[in-house]
Each structure stands twice: as structure tokens, then as C-alpha cells.
Design a protein around this motif. Sequence first.
Motif, PDB file in Angstrom:
ATOM      1  N   LEU A  92      36.031  42.483  43.997  1.00  0.00           N
ATOM      2  CA  LEU A  92      34.647  42.013  44.047  1.00  0.00           C
ATOM      3  C   LEU A  92      34.285  41.538  45.446  1.00  0.00           C
ATOM      4  N   GLU A  93      35.187  40.809  46.072  1.00  0.00           N
ATOM      5  CA  GLU A  93      34.928  40.327  47.430  1.00  0.00           C
ATOM      6  C   GLU A  93      34.816  41.482  48.416  1.00  0.00           C
ATOM      7  N   ASN A  94      35.710  42.464  48.297  1.00  0.00           N
ATOM      8  CA  ASN A  94      35.655  43.637  49.179  1.00  0.00           C
ATOM      9  C   ASN A  94      34.377  44.433  48.946  1.00  0.00           C
ATOM     10  N   SER A  95      33.975  44.567  47.694  1.00  0.00           N
ATOM     11  CA  SER A  95      32.753  45.300  47.362  1.00  0.00           C
ATOM     12  C   SER A  95      31.531  44.605  47.946  1.00  0.00           C
ATOM     13  N   THR A  96      31.514  43.291  47.856  1.00  0.00           N
ATOM     14  CA  THR A  96      30.399  42.522  48.402  1.00  0.00           C
ATOM     15  C   THR A  96      30.335  42.670  49.913  1.00  0.00           C
ATOM     16  N   ARG A  97      31.497  42.665  50.563  1.00  0.00           N
ATOM     17  CA  ARG A  97      31.535  42.856  52.028  1.00  0.00           C
ATOM     18  C   ARG A  97      31.026  44.241  52.408  1.00  0.00           C
ATOM     19  N   ARG A  98      31.470  45.255  51.657  1.00  0.00           N
ATOM     20  CA  ARG A  98      31.032  46.625  51.966  1.00  0.00           C
ATOM     21  C   ARG A  98      29.529  46.769  51.809  1.00  0.00           C
ATOM     22  N   GLN A  99      28.968  46.169  50.765  1.00  0.00           N
ATOM     23  CA  GLN A  99      27.528  46.265  50.544  1.00  0.00           C
ATOM     24  C   GLN A  99      26.760  45.567  51.653  1.00  0.00           C
ATOM     25  N   ALA A 100      27.313  44.497  52.193  1.00  0.00           N
ATOM     26  CA  ALA A 100      26.627  43.768  53.265  1.00  0.00           C
ATOM     27  C   ALA A 100      26.631  44.570  54.557  1.00  0.00           C
TER      28      ALA A 100
END
Length: 100
Positions: free
Chosen positions: A61-69
Motif C-alpha cells: 500500500l505504501e509503495n502504491s501510494t508513492r507510485r501514484q504520487a
Amino acid sequence: MIRMIKLNSKIILEKEFKKSMKGYSIEQVDQFLDQIMEDYDAFEKQLNELRAENERLKADLENSTRRQATVQTPTPNTNFDILKRLSNLEKHVFGSKLSE
């Protein structure tokens, strides 16, 4: 409120009971404690697997949030922008022929 687990299979295995003349059958108590130990081992294994999965999902989830940002969404073209580009392209391609 999280309650800490006080028992594990080793504690159950090493538990000593007082013996009396009219007590319980030692064999039945031992068999029951063996079943409890098996359940605790299975419970502990499942708990560790769920904790590991929980940590993996948090990391995902943290990696996904970073990628989306970091991914920039393209700005949509308005009709005016498209018409302006088309007009400039026509002028460039056809040049003076458009005024005739």
C-alpha cells in the motif's frame, strides 16, 4: 485492548499437576493437553503468517501510494487548444493557399 498470549505449547507441555487419590485420569489429561498443544502450534503458525501478510500488504500500500504520487496525469486538452493546434498545422501545411 490487545490481550497478550500467556501460554505456548512448551508451557503446556511442562505444566505439572498435583496428584491425588481420586484425581483425573493422567492419560486423559495428557491426551487433552497434547490436543491443546497442537492447537496452540497451529494458532501460533497462523498468527505469524497473518502478521507477515499484514506487513506485506502495508508495504504494498505504501509503495502504491508513492507510485501514484510520482505519476503525473496528463492535462486534458480543451476544444480551444485542439482548434488552435489544428489552425497552426493548417497554416504550416497549406501556407498561403488558405487565403486564396
